[in-house]
Write an enzyme that holds these catalytic residues in place. Structure first.
Site, PDB file in Angstrom:
ATOM      1  N   SER A   9      -0.339   1.573   0.046  1.00  0.00           N
ATOM      2  CA  SER A   9      -0.746   1.014   0.956  1.00  0.00           C
ATOM      3  C   SER A   9       0.612   1.250   1.670  1.00  0.00           C
ATOM      4  O   SER A   9       0.942   0.528   0.758  1.00  0.00           O
ATOM      5  CB  SER A   9      -1.677  -0.210   1.268  1.00  0.00           C
ATOM      6  OG  SER A   9      -3.003  -0.185   0.655  1.00  0.00           O
TER       7      SER A   9
ATOM      8  N   ARG B 191       1.847  -9.709   0.816  1.00  0.00           N
ATOM      9  CA  ARG B 191       2.446  -8.638   0.973  1.00  0.00           C
ATOM     10  C   ARG B 191       3.977  -9.400   1.197  1.00  0.00           C
ATOM     11  O   ARG B 191       4.719  -8.859   2.141  1.00  0.00           O
ATOM     12  CB  ARG B 191       1.857  -7.912   1.944  1.00  0.00           C
ATOM     13  CG  ARG B 191       0.809  -6.952   1.364  1.00  0.00           C
ATOM     14  CD  ARG B 191       0.418  -6.988   0.016  1.00  0.00           C
ATOM     15  NE  ARG B 191      -0.305  -5.852  -0.896  1.00  0.00           N
ATOM     16  CZ  ARG B 191      -1.683  -6.692  -0.421  1.00  0.00           C
ATOM     17  NH1 ARG B 191      -1.659  -7.766  -1.140  1.00  0.00           N
ATOM     18  NH2 ARG B 191      -2.865  -5.829  -0.515  1.00  0.00           N
TER      19      ARG B 191
ATOM     20  N   GLU C 158       4.542  -1.738   4.540  1.00  0.00           N
ATOM     21  CA  GLU C 158       4.773  -2.429   3.739  1.00  0.00           C
ATOM     22  C   GLU C 158       5.626  -2.270   2.173  1.00  0.00           C
ATOM     23  O   GLU C 158       6.166  -2.549   1.757  1.00  0.00           O
ATOM     24  CB  GLU C 158       3.205  -2.690   2.520  1.00  0.00           C
ATOM     25  CG  GLU C 158       2.552  -3.152   1.271  1.00  0.00           C
ATOM     26  CD  GLU C 158       1.625  -3.326   0.731  1.00  0.00           C
ATOM     27  OE1 GLU C 158       0.891  -3.179   1.469  1.00  0.00           O
ATOM     28  OE2 GLU C 158       1.027  -2.789  -0.458  1.00  0.00           O
TER      29      GLU C 158
END
Ligand SMILES: Cc1cc2nc3c(=O)[nH]c(=O)nc-3n(C[C@H](O)[C@H](O)[C@H](O)COP(=O)(O)OP(=O)(O)OC[C@H]3O[C@@H](n4cnc5c(N)ncnc54)[C@H](O)[C@@H]3O)c2cc1C
Length: 338
Positions: free
Chosen positions: A238, A164, A334
């Protein structure tokens, strides 16, 4: 380039949060990008780049020049044996690319089906799901470099992809505006089914040698049971990254919670499941007003209607604090805060 002033971004972010942008400019051509950068400078507004808005949290009014990337395009640009290079404009919907790969029998991105957003944003956090990351199929991209006011081509090593993570979220944050992405896909079947539950689900369906469509359908059905439909419930998928910690910390957690999911991350590190940590702290299904934690996946924060960005980020902070108090692990968002 279409310019909208004092425009509500509610329809342009998957949390469905209302927030006005001083300027919303729609970049439909590559030439719009340089023009947008110059206009933002002239208007003395910070420039923010918007794709599909599925990985941002708007925490207030956007006193900014928001450039929405709508550059189209999707084509096969090169063939080399079984390798097929597909090039897409930054504004192409990611799922449109998935469907294009499906109809051309191209393997490589099937596990990434149903990730919302645009192709131009996919390198930013090196999108990933079910054992596949963008970097596995990434070939190159074209971007406008705000340092040189010209276009550059960047290859995989230039982008420094990680979990990520990429150069666009770290060392070169804000520098590049991605206009085009090229992926190297394959005509050869190469299903990635490292997750045991995917294999089990296939054998339940009586499939031992999955076709491309089998894998896509499987991933779609798994995602639909776990994640809120962005058209019905506001979320950004997420909210937190899965934390990567030293093995010693993972061992301590494992000693008191034998069922804790722990994955080897190499070089003395382990990856923990953020959703599990959050669930252990009792947050799964929690709701405060319209800000909540998705009952089917604790990693997902949701807006049930009128939650503000501040309410959602306050909830995220409470979660971070409680996971830190209980497990000594720091969760990192994130999602990009605007
Ligand atoms: C229900 C749901 C499920 C999700 N599942 C996943 C998943 O499985 N895996 C995963 O990795 N992500 C997932 N996401 C997160 C999100 O879909 C991805 O991160 C996606 O790539 C974001 O694309 P976007 O176009 O919406 O980006 P945006 O939210 O518009 O932008 C994200 C960031 O990229 C920057 N940016 C956007 N376009 C450009 C550009 N052309 N040039 C430079 N910078 C740019 C923005 O400034 C911002 O910082 C999910 C989100 C939702 C809502």
């Amino acid at each position: 380039m279409e310019i909208l002033r004092d425009h509500d971004l509610k329809a342009f972010n998957s949390f469905g949060i209302s927030s006005r942008a001083a300027v919303l400019a729609r970049a439909c051509f590559t030439t719009d990008v340089g023009e947008g950068v110059r206009m933002a400078l002239q208007e003395q507004l910070p420039l923010k780049i918007l794709g599909g808005g599925s990985n941002i949290l708007l925490r207030g009014e956007q006193v900014a020049f928001v450039m929405k990337m709508e550059i189209p395009g999707l084509e096969i640009t090169r063939r080399d044996g079984a390798n097929v290079y597909v090039t897409a404009g930054a504004g192409c919907e990611w799922e449109q690319l998935i469907n294009f790969a499906l109809s051309n029998h191209l393997w490589g991105i099937e596990n990434l089906t149903l990730i919302p957003g645009r192709v131009g944003s996919s390198p930013i956090q090196n999108i990933g799901a079910y054992g596949v990351e963008l970097k596995d199929v990434f070939h190159s991209l074209v971007a406008y470099d705000r340092h040189t006011s010209g276009f550059v081509e960047l290859g995989r090593d230039d982008c420094r992809f990680g979990y990520r993570q990429s150069i666009f979220k770290s060392a070169a944050k804000g520098r590049y505006i991605i206009t085009q992405v090229t992926l190297k896909l394959s005509l050869e079947a190469r299903p990635v089914l490292r997750y045991s539950h995917l294999n089990e689900a296939l054998s339940v369906r009586g499939i031992s040698n999955p076709e491309l469509t089998d894998v896509v359908e499987l991933i779609r059905s798994v995602r639909q049971t776990k994640l809120p439909d962005p058209l019905l419930i506001g979320s950004a998928g997420s909210f937190f990254k899965n934390p990567v910690v030293k093995n010693g910390i993972a061992d301590v957690i494992k000693a008191s919670h034998a069922d804790a999911p722990v994955f080897d991350a190499g070089s003395g590190y382990s990856k923990l499941a953020a959703g599990w940590l959050i669930e252990q702290c009792g947050w799964k299904g929690f709701r405060d007003g319209d800000a909540g934690v998705w009952p089917h996946q604790a990693l997902v924060l949701v807006n049930y209607g009128k939650a503000t960005g501040v309410e959602l980020s306050d909830l995220a902070n409470r979660i971070i604090e409680s996971v830190s108090d209980r497990f000594g692990v720091d969760l990192e968002p994130e999602v990009n805060f605007w």
